[in-house]
Design a protein around this motif. Structure first.
Motif, PDB file in Angstrom:
ATOM      1  N   GLU A 210       0.836  -1.209   0.000  1.00  0.00           N
ATOM      2  CA  GLU A 210       0.000   0.000   0.000  1.00  0.00           C
ATOM      3  C   GLU A 210       0.866   1.253   0.000  1.00  0.00           C
ATOM      4  O   GLU A 210       0.580   2.211  -0.697  1.00  0.00           O
ATOM      5  CB  GLU A 210      -0.906   0.009   1.235  1.00  0.00           C
ATOM      6  CG  GLU A 210      -2.316  -0.269   0.915  1.00  0.00           C
ATOM      7  CD  GLU A 210      -3.212  -0.161   2.147  1.00  0.00           C
ATOM      8  OE1 GLU A 210      -3.053   0.762   2.967  1.00  0.00           O
ATOM      9  OE2 GLU A 210      -4.086  -1.026   2.254  1.00  0.00           O
ATOM     10  N   GLU A 211       1.916   1.227   0.793  1.00  0.00           N
ATOM     11  CA  GLU A 211       2.803   2.392   0.868  1.00  0.00           C
ATOM     12  C   GLU A 211       3.472   2.660  -0.476  1.00  0.00           C
ATOM     13  O   GLU A 211       3.573   3.804  -0.906  1.00  0.00           O
ATOM     14  CB  GLU A 211       3.871   2.176   1.944  1.00  0.00           C
ATOM     15  CG  GLU A 211       3.332   2.287   3.350  1.00  0.00           C
ATOM     16  CD  GLU A 211       4.417   2.055   4.390  1.00  0.00           C
ATOM     17  OE1 GLU A 211       5.621   2.115   4.048  1.00  0.00           O
ATOM     18  OE2 GLU A 211       4.063   1.813   5.547  1.00  0.00           O
ATOM     19  N   GLU A 212       3.932   1.598  -1.148  1.00  0.00           N
ATOM     20  CA  GLU A 212       4.604   1.759  -2.435  1.00  0.00           C
ATOM     21  C   GLU A 212       3.672   2.318  -3.509  1.00  0.00           C
ATOM     22  O   GLU A 212       4.089   3.107  -4.339  1.00  0.00           O
ATOM     23  CB  GLU A 212       5.140   0.413  -2.937  1.00  0.00           C
ATOM     24  CG  GLU A 212       6.296  -0.130  -2.159  1.00  0.00           C
ATOM     25  CD  GLU A 212       6.687  -1.523  -2.613  1.00  0.00           C
ATOM     26  OE1 GLU A 212       7.870  -1.855  -2.461  1.00  0.00           O
ATOM     27  OE2 GLU A 212       5.833  -2.276  -3.122  1.00  0.00           O
ATOM     28  N   ASN A 213       2.425   1.896  -3.481  1.00  0.00           N
ATOM     29  CA  ASN A 213       1.491   2.266  -4.540  1.00  0.00           C
ATOM     30  C   ASN A 213       0.463   3.322  -4.109  1.00  0.00           C
ATOM     31  O   ASN A 213      -0.553   3.505  -4.759  1.00  0.00           O
ATOM     32  CB  ASN A 213       0.793   1.025  -5.093  1.00  0.00           C
ATOM     33  CG  ASN A 213       1.729   0.171  -5.929  1.00  0.00           C
ATOM     34  OD1 ASN A 213       2.898   0.493  -6.093  1.00  0.00           O
ATOM     35  ND2 ASN A 213       1.229  -0.907  -6.454  1.00  0.00           N
ATOM     36  N   MET A 214       0.759   4.022  -3.001  1.00  0.00           N
ATOM     37  CA  MET A 214      -0.109   5.096  -2.526  1.00  0.00           C
ATOM     38  C   MET A 214      -0.027   6.274  -3.494  1.00  0.00           C
ATOM     39  O   MET A 214       1.055   6.735  -3.848  1.00  0.00           O
ATOM     40  CB  MET A 214       0.340   5.548  -1.139  1.00  0.00           C
ATOM     41  CG  MET A 214      -0.513   6.638  -0.553  1.00  0.00           C
ATOM     42  SD  MET A 214      -2.081   6.020   0.041  1.00  0.00           S
ATOM     43  CE  MET A 214      -1.520   4.866   1.270  1.00  0.00           C
ATOM     44  N   LEU A 215      -1.177   6.743  -3.924  1.00  0.00           N
ATOM     45  CA  LEU A 215      -1.223   7.894  -4.824  1.00  0.00           C
ATOM     46  C   LEU A 215      -1.564   9.165  -4.068  1.00  0.00           C
ATOM     47  O   LEU A 215      -0.862  10.161  -4.166  1.00  0.00           O
ATOM     48  CB  LEU A 215      -2.247   7.651  -5.938  1.00  0.00           C
ATOM     49  CG  LEU A 215      -1.947   6.459  -6.848  1.00  0.00           C
ATOM     50  CD1 LEU A 215      -3.121   6.184  -7.766  1.00  0.00           C
ATOM     51  CD2 LEU A 215      -0.685   6.704  -7.638  1.00  0.00           C
ATOM     52  N   VAL A 216      -2.663   9.126  -3.316  1.00  0.00           N
ATOM     53  CA  VAL A 216      -3.114  10.292  -2.557  1.00  0.00           C
ATOM     54  C   VAL A 216      -3.605   9.795  -1.202  1.00  0.00           C
ATOM     55  O   VAL A 216      -4.308   8.785  -1.122  1.00  0.00           O
ATOM     56  CB  VAL A 216      -4.271  11.022  -3.282  1.00  0.00           C
ATOM     57  CG1 VAL A 216      -4.780  12.187  -2.455  1.00  0.00           C
ATOM     58  CG2 VAL A 216      -3.832  11.485  -4.658  1.00  0.00           C
ATOM     59  N   GLU A 217      -3.249  10.517  -0.139  1.00  0.00           N
ATOM     60  CA  GLU A 217      -3.733  10.172   1.196  1.00  0.00           C
ATOM     61  C   GLU A 217      -4.253  11.431   1.871  1.00  0.00           C
ATOM     62  O   GLU A 217      -3.556  12.440   1.942  1.00  0.00           O
ATOM     63  CB  GLU A 217      -2.616   9.547   2.026  1.00  0.00           C
ATOM     64  CG  GLU A 217      -3.074   9.093   3.390  1.00  0.00           C
ATOM     65  CD  GLU A 217      -2.005   8.297   4.123  1.00  0.00           C
ATOM     66  OE1 GLU A 217      -2.364   7.652   5.116  1.00  0.00           O
ATOM     67  OE2 GLU A 217      -0.822   8.344   3.728  1.00  0.00           O
ATOM     68  N   THR A 218      -5.505  11.370   2.317  1.00  0.00           N
ATOM     69  CA  THR A 218      -6.093  12.459   3.092  1.00  0.00           C
ATOM     70  C   THR A 218      -6.256  11.944   4.521  1.00  0.00           C
ATOM     71  O   THR A 218      -5.866  10.821   4.826  1.00  0.00           O
ATOM     72  CB  THR A 218      -7.456  12.894   2.521  1.00  0.00           C
ATOM     73  OG1 THR A 218      -8.395  11.826   2.688  1.00  0.00           O
ATOM     74  CG2 THR A 218      -7.354  13.270   1.053  1.00  0.00           C
ATOM     75  N   LYS A 219      -6.885  12.727   5.377  1.00  0.00           N
ATOM     76  CA  LYS A 219      -7.086  12.296   6.758  1.00  0.00           C
ATOM     77  C   LYS A 219      -7.981  11.065   6.855  1.00  0.00           C
ATOM     78  O   LYS A 219      -7.836  10.253   7.759  1.00  0.00           O
ATOM     79  CB  LYS A 219      -7.692  13.433   7.586  1.00  0.00           C
ATOM     80  CG  LYS A 219      -6.739  14.567   7.818  1.00  0.00           C
ATOM     81  CD  LYS A 219      -7.377  15.673   8.628  1.00  0.00           C
ATOM     82  CE  LYS A 219      -6.403  16.829   8.779  1.00  0.00           C
ATOM     83  NZ  LYS A 219      -6.985  17.961   9.497  1.00  0.00           N
ATOM     84  N   THR A 220      -8.905  10.902   5.919  1.00  0.00           N
ATOM     85  CA  THR A 220      -9.868   9.808   6.017  1.00  0.00           C
ATOM     86  C   THR A 220      -9.832   8.807   4.857  1.00  0.00           C
ATOM     87  O   THR A 220     -10.477   7.781   4.921  1.00  0.00           O
ATOM     88  CB  THR A 220     -11.304  10.367   6.101  1.00  0.00           C
ATOM     89  OG1 THR A 220     -11.553  11.149   4.921  1.00  0.00           O
ATOM     90  CG2 THR A 220     -11.494  11.213   7.343  1.00  0.00           C
ATOM     91  N   LYS A 221      -9.069   9.100   3.800  1.00  0.00           N
ATOM     92  CA  LYS A 221      -9.091   8.239   2.609  1.00  0.00           C
ATOM     93  C   LYS A 221      -7.700   8.014   2.059  1.00  0.00           C
ATOM     94  O   LYS A 221      -6.813   8.851   2.212  1.00  0.00           O
ATOM     95  CB  LYS A 221      -9.955   8.863   1.509  1.00  0.00           C
ATOM     96  CG  LYS A 221     -11.386   9.061   1.889  1.00  0.00           C
ATOM     97  CD  LYS A 221     -12.112   9.802   0.788  1.00  0.00           C
ATOM     98  CE  LYS A 221     -13.485  10.222   1.262  1.00  0.00           C
ATOM     99  NZ  LYS A 221     -14.104  11.180   0.383  1.00  0.00           N
ATOM    100  N   LYS A 222      -7.553   6.866   1.405  1.00  0.00           N
ATOM    101  CA  LYS A 222      -6.313   6.550   0.697  1.00  0.00           C
ATOM    102  C   LYS A 222      -6.685   6.120  -0.717  1.00  0.00           C
ATOM    103  O   LYS A 222      -7.586   5.312  -0.912  1.00  0.00           O
ATOM    104  CB  LYS A 222      -5.577   5.398   1.374  1.00  0.00           C
ATOM    105  CG  LYS A 222      -5.075   5.695   2.748  1.00  0.00           C
ATOM    106  CD  LYS A 222      -4.405   4.474   3.329  1.00  0.00           C
ATOM    107  CE  LYS A 222      -3.928   4.745   4.741  1.00  0.00           C
ATOM    108  NZ  LYS A 222      -3.288   3.555   5.331  1.00  0.00           N
ATOM    109  N   LEU A 223      -5.973   6.644  -1.680  1.00  0.00           N
ATOM    110  CA  LEU A 223      -6.159   6.261  -3.071  1.00  0.00           C
ATOM    111  C   LEU A 223      -4.905   5.490  -3.480  1.00  0.00           C
ATOM    112  O   LEU A 223      -3.799   6.018  -3.391  1.00  0.00           O
ATOM    113  CB  LEU A 223      -6.335   7.503  -3.941  1.00  0.00           C
ATOM    114  CG  LEU A 223      -6.992   7.301  -5.286  1.00  0.00           C
ATOM    115  CD1 LEU A 223      -8.414   6.756  -5.125  1.00  0.00           C
ATOM    116  CD2 LEU A 223      -7.029   8.598  -6.055  1.00  0.00           C
ATOM    117  N   ILE A 224      -5.105   4.227  -3.888  1.00  0.00           N
ATOM    118  CA  ILE A 224      -3.988   3.321  -4.118  1.00  0.00           C
ATOM    119  C   ILE A 224      -4.040   2.752  -5.535  1.00  0.00           C
ATOM    120  O   ILE A 224      -5.105   2.329  -6.000  1.00  0.00           O
ATOM    121  CB  ILE A 224      -4.047   2.155  -3.102  1.00  0.00           C
ATOM    122  CG1 ILE A 224      -4.017   2.714  -1.683  1.00  0.00           C
ATOM    123  CG2 ILE A 224      -2.922   1.162  -3.335  1.00  0.00           C
ATOM    124  CD1 ILE A 224      -4.499   1.761  -0.635  1.00  0.00           C
TER     125      ILE A 224
END
Length: 131
Positions: free
Chosen positions: A90-104
């Motif tokens: 998940e960390e490698e392919n994380m695109l955008v991270e907000t306080k409540t959501k992750k876009l992977i």
């Protein structure tokens, strides 16, 4: 009969529920999507050495793609790696991270077939949203 039912009930209690990922976007190669305040562009396929699904291979291979993420005046170029059918962490392919959501970055499609050359594949990046 009672022992059989009790065994089935015990087995059912041990099952874990698996939730399928929520694919929120399929970004075609060269296209951009907007997520909240970030623009995500699937810029290029740098490598696709994944073993074709109609061939037996010793190594599953990998695909590497280049993604551009722009938010306000910030611009980040990121490389995502997919190992066979699996994506990296998940960390490698994380695109955008907000306080409540992750876009992977979840999946690169299509999966190779030996009859379709790489330059003829219409690639797209499947993006997963996690809450």
């Amino acid at each position: 009969m009672l022992c059989l039912l009790m065994g089935i009930q015990a087995s059912a209690q041990e099952l874990t529920q698996i939730t399928a990922p929520v694919i929120v976007a399929k970004i075609p190669l060269g296209e951009t999507v907007i997520f909240e305040e970030a623009a995500i562009t699937f810029e290029s396929v740098m490598e696709d050495s994944r073993c074709p699904k109609d061939v037996t291979c010793v190594w599953e291979g990998e695909a590497r793609i280049r993604v551009i993420i722009e938010s306000g005046s910030d611009r980040m170029v990121k490389q995502l790696i997919f190992h066979g059918e699996r994506f990296g962490s998940e960390e490698e392919n994380m695109l955008v991270e907000t306080k409540t959501k992750k876009l992977i970055g979840y999946k690169l499609s299509p999966y190779p077939e030996s009859t379709v050359p790489q330059n003829k594949r219409k690639y797209f990046l499947e993006v997963n949203l996690k809450h």
